[in-house]
Design a protein around this motif. Structure first.
Motif, short mmCIF file in Angstrom:
data_model
loop_
_atom_site.label_atom_id
_atom_site.label_comp_id
_atom_site.label_asym_id
_atom_site.label_seq_id
_atom_site.Cartn_x
_atom_site.Cartn_y
_atom_site.Cartn_z
N SER A 133 2.05 -3.65 3.92
CA SER A 133 1.40 -4.29 3.03
C SER A 133 -0.68 -4.71 3.45
O SER A 133 -0.58 -4.57 5.12
CB SER A 133 1.18 -5.94 2.40
N GLY A 134 -0.86 -4.53 2.89
CA GLY A 134 -2.78 -4.62 3.39
C GLY A 134 -3.16 -5.88 3.56
O GLY A 134 -3.88 -6.53 3.67
N GLU B 119 0.56 -1.09 -0.14
CA GLU B 119 0.27 -0.22 0.10
C GLU B 119 0.55 1.37 -0.16
O GLU B 119 0.48 2.32 -0.23
CB GLU B 119 -1.06 -0.16 1.37
N GLN C 107 3.15 3.18 -3.92
CA GLN C 107 1.89 3.87 -3.53
C GLN C 107 0.74 2.84 -4.12
O GLN C 107 0.51 2.53 -5.21
CB GLN C 107 1.42 5.11 -4.53
N GLN C 108 -0.50 2.17 -3.15
CA GLN C 108 -1.47 0.79 -3.42
C GLN C 108 -1.14 -0.03 -4.43
O GLN C 108 -1.77 0.12 -5.93
CB GLN C 108 -2.73 2.49 -3.93
#
Length: 146
Positions: free
Chosen positions: A144-145, A38, A110-111
């Motif tokens: 990390s998600g 993320e 990013q993302q």
């Protein structure tokens, strides 16, 4: 749950002819783990002294041709005061070009994507006539998600 994430691996790029080559897709293709990050950083370290890494124009190939022309004009082969010529006339100029350009990049993530600008890409500068395959140590760190 957010997890701290670290990943490192060696990426081997196939041989490229002398010049500047867009390798962004090769790098991201070898690191699908980027999608899980993320927020983080990708550090790239080219393990060679006669090639380089830089970030520059990703759309118009004439920029890469102009970079090659500039460096060939600025650091000429067969310069009479070069001593390190054991591997041919392109050898010492390749070392100088590598030192001028650098062999490391750090790129924000990013993302799940490299945070490059719209017109930016990762460029390999191949400064030898026959440089062969090139190795990059890629270190990805972040949150990390997953």
């Amino acid at each position: 749950m957010i997890n701290n994430y670290w990943h490192s691996e060696k990426i081997t790029l196939p041989p490229h002819p002398r010049g500047f080559h867009l390798v962004t897709d090769s790098i991201t293709g070898a690191l699908p783990q980027i999608r899980d990050v993320e927020v983080g950083l990708l550090h790239l370290m080219l393990q060679h002294t006669s090639a380089s890494l830089t970030i520059n124009e990703n759309a118009d190939p004439s920029v890469r041709k102009d970079l090659e022309s500039f460096f060939n004009h600025t650091v000429k082969e067969n310069t009479p005061y070069f001593i390190h010529t054991y591997e041919g006339p392109d050898d010492m100029p390749a070392h100088i070009k590598s030192s001028l350009m650098g062999c490391q990049l750090t790129i924000p993530v990013q993302q799940g994507r490299l945070a490059l600008g719209t017109w930016q890409g990762i460029i390999l500068g191949e400064h030898r006539d026959s440089g062969g395959s090139r190795s990059i140590i890629a270190t990805l760190q972040g949150k990390s998600g997953v």
